[in-house]
Design a protein around this motif. Structure first.
Motif, PDB file in Angstrom:
ATOM      1  N   UNK A 273      52.592  56.347  -7.146  1.00  0.00           N
ATOM      2  CA  UNK A 273      51.255  56.941  -7.127  1.00  0.00           C
ATOM      3  C   UNK A 273      51.125  58.053  -8.166  1.00  0.00           C
ATOM      4  N   UNK A 274      52.227  58.757  -8.435  1.00  0.00           N
ATOM      5  CA  UNK A 274      52.193  59.827  -9.439  1.00  0.00           C
ATOM      6  C   UNK A 274      52.140  59.266 -10.853  1.00  0.00           C
ATOM      7  N   UNK A 275      52.811  58.148 -11.076  1.00  0.00           N
ATOM      8  CA  UNK A 275      52.895  57.546 -12.401  1.00  0.00           C
ATOM      9  C   UNK A 275      51.607  56.827 -12.791  1.00  0.00           C
ATOM     10  N   UNK A 276      50.930  56.249 -11.813  1.00  0.00           N
ATOM     11  CA  UNK A 276      49.746  55.444 -12.112  1.00  0.00           C
ATOM     12  C   UNK A 276      48.685  56.184 -12.935  1.00  0.00           C
ATOM     13  N   UNK A 277      48.270  57.408 -12.583  1.00  0.00           N
ATOM     14  CA  UNK A 277      47.263  58.097 -13.403  1.00  0.00           C
ATOM     15  C   UNK A 277      47.729  58.377 -14.823  1.00  0.00           C
ATOM     16  N   UNK A 278      49.037  58.589 -14.999  1.00  0.00           N
ATOM     17  CA  UNK A 278      49.576  58.839 -16.337  1.00  0.00           C
ATOM     18  C   UNK A 278      49.439  57.584 -17.199  1.00  0.00           C
ATOM     19  N   UNK A 279      49.846  56.446 -16.645  1.00  0.00           N
ATOM     20  CA  UNK A 279      49.764  55.193 -17.394  1.00  0.00           C
ATOM     21  C   UNK A 279      48.313  54.816 -17.636  1.00  0.00           C
ATOM     22  N   UNK A 280      47.454  55.141 -16.705  1.00  0.00           N
ATOM     23  CA  UNK A 280      46.026  54.869 -16.898  1.00  0.00           C
ATOM     24  C   UNK A 280      45.503  55.641 -18.115  1.00  0.00           C
ATOM     25  N   UNK A 281      45.900  56.879 -18.269  1.00  0.00           N
ATOM     26  CA  UNK A 281      45.493  57.659 -19.440  1.00  0.00           C
ATOM     27  C   UNK A 281      46.038  57.041 -20.724  1.00  0.00           C
TER      28      UNK A 281
ATOM     29  N   UNK B 298      46.494  55.521  -4.725  1.00  0.00           N
ATOM     30  CA  UNK B 298      46.985  56.694  -5.459  1.00  0.00           C
ATOM     31  C   UNK B 298      45.915  57.755  -5.674  1.00  0.00           C
ATOM     32  N   UNK B 299      44.672  57.332  -5.854  1.00  0.00           N
ATOM     33  CA  UNK B 299      43.623  58.263  -6.268  1.00  0.00           C
ATOM     34  C   UNK B 299      42.853  58.854  -5.088  1.00  0.00           C
ATOM     35  N   UNK B 300      42.423  60.100  -5.202  1.00  0.00           N
ATOM     36  CA  UNK B 300      41.616  60.721  -4.146  1.00  0.00           C
ATOM     37  C   UNK B 300      40.134  60.490  -4.403  1.00  0.00           C
ATOM     38  N   UNK B 301      39.323  60.576  -3.360  1.00  0.00           N
ATOM     39  CA  UNK B 301      37.884  60.652  -3.549  1.00  0.00           C
ATOM     40  C   UNK B 301      37.263  61.441  -2.413  1.00  0.00           C
ATOM     41  N   UNK B 302      36.081  61.964  -2.676  1.00  0.00           N
ATOM     42  CA  UNK B 302      35.396  62.856  -1.735  1.00  0.00           C
ATOM     43  C   UNK B 302      34.095  62.231  -1.273  1.00  0.00           C
ATOM     44  N   UNK B 303      33.790  62.360  -0.003  1.00  0.00           N
ATOM     45  CA  UNK B 303      32.545  61.840   0.545  1.00  0.00           C
ATOM     46  C   UNK B 303      31.372  62.369  -0.272  1.00  0.00           C
ATOM     47  N   UNK B 304      30.572  61.446  -0.803  1.00  0.00           N
ATOM     48  CA  UNK B 304      29.490  61.808  -1.710  1.00  0.00           C
ATOM     49  C   UNK B 304      28.589  60.591  -1.884  1.00  0.00           C
ATOM     50  N   UNK B 305      27.717  60.656  -2.889  1.00  0.00           N
ATOM     51  CA  UNK B 305      26.874  59.501  -3.183  1.00  0.00           C
ATOM     52  C   UNK B 305      27.708  58.331  -3.682  1.00  0.00           C
ATOM     53  N   UNK B 306      28.931  58.618  -4.154  1.00  0.00           N
ATOM     54  CA  UNK B 306      29.794  57.565  -4.687  1.00  0.00           C
ATOM     55  C   UNK B 306      30.745  56.971  -3.658  1.00  0.00           C
ATOM     56  N   UNK B 307      31.097  57.761  -2.646  1.00  0.00           N
ATOM     57  CA  UNK B 307      32.064  57.316  -1.650  1.00  0.00           C
ATOM     58  C   UNK B 307      31.607  57.707  -0.250  1.00  0.00           C
TER      59      UNK B 307
END
Length: 275
Positions: A102-110, A27-36
């Motif tokens: 995927x849309x609901x997951x970030x809401x429930x996480x909050x 569900x979540x995005x990430x960007x190429x960086x020191x973390x990913x």
């Protein structure tokens, strides 16, 4: 899972990957960086997610360029959405449900993160005058997590967070007031990136939303400090005393550096990567 992990309404507020459909990996995005190591769009399954919804490189995430994954926790939202909101039917079995899930997951996480804070507030003795309001908000938040997918997607999270935060702020003031003048030290939202705070006396300080990225907090005294939303990425907590520090979460600790000498709140685990 840590046996000290906080829970609300009988549900654990820590991720249980065995009962989740790999939602944080899809569900979540990430960007190429020191973390990913790579860039991934929201709703696009990570290339390392296997057919059983497990991470194929879980034991070597840091070595493989994915340290960002090791500091994440969903506060139990993954299993809530997978097993309760969508009744145990995964997005591969029912691809038509993927976008909604995927849309609901970030809401429930909050919502689950708010449950963590509210549950902790109810353990803080100085906040006893607020217990009634805290319990009411805890119940309301639990009820929101049980809404159906459509209602969750349309939830006004900003308004609900504002109501919760107002009471958490009053909780913080009561807890920190026990430290006298020190407890009135307000560093909310302060830019402390790379700050030299070795051995600093931060007892009872408000560090809500402070930027402590790569700060040197070696041996700092953070007892009874409010750390809600503080950015501790790469901060050095070696030898620091966080006894009684409140509104601190496992993801915050996981993002920091530390050692065996650091003293932590009982509800949190010492991160495996700490020396």
């Amino acid at each position: 899972m840590d046996t000290n992990a906080r829970s609300a309404g009988g549900r654990p507020l820590r991720g249980d990957c065995g009962n989740c459909f790999g939602l944080c990996c899809a569900a979540l995005p990430f960007t190429a960086s020191a973390d990913f190591a790579v860039t991934k769009k929201a709703g696009e399954p990570c290339r390392n997610l296997d057919d059983g919804f497990r991470c194929g490189i879980h034991t070597r995430l840091r070595q493989s360029g994915f340290p960002g994954c090791t500091v994440y926790d969903c506060f139990g939202a993954g299993q809530q959405v997978s097993q309760i909101t969508f009744g145990g039917t995964d997005w591969r079995q029912a691809p038509e449900s993927a976008a909604s899930m995927f849309a609901v997951f970030p809401v429930v996480r909050q919502l689950h993160e708010l449950l963590w804070y509210l549950d902790e507030a109810l353990t803080l003795a100085p906040a006893r005058p607020l217990y009634g309001g805290l319990r009411e908000l805890l119940t309301q938040t639990e009820e929101l997590t049980l809404l159906g997918p459509e209602d969750l997607a349309g939830l006004d999270m900003g308004a609900h967070r504002e109501r919760v935060n107002a009471l958490l702020l009053r909780t913080s003031e009561l807890v920190r007031s026990g430290r006298g003048k020190r407890g009135r030290k307000d560093r909310r939202g302060a830019d402390l990136i790379g700050a030299r705070l070795r051995g600093a006396d931060l007892r009872g300080a408000s560090l809500r939303g402070a930027y402590l990225i790569a700060a040197d907090l070696t041996g700092a005294d953070l007892r009874d400090a409010d750390l809600i939303g503080a950015d501790l990425r790469d901060a050095d907590l070696s030898g620091a005393d966080l006894t009684g520090a409140f509104f601190l979460t496992q993801p915050q600790l996981n993002a920091a550096r530390g050692d065996a000498a650091a003293r932590l709140p009982t509800a949190l685990e010492r991160p495996a990567h700490w020396s």
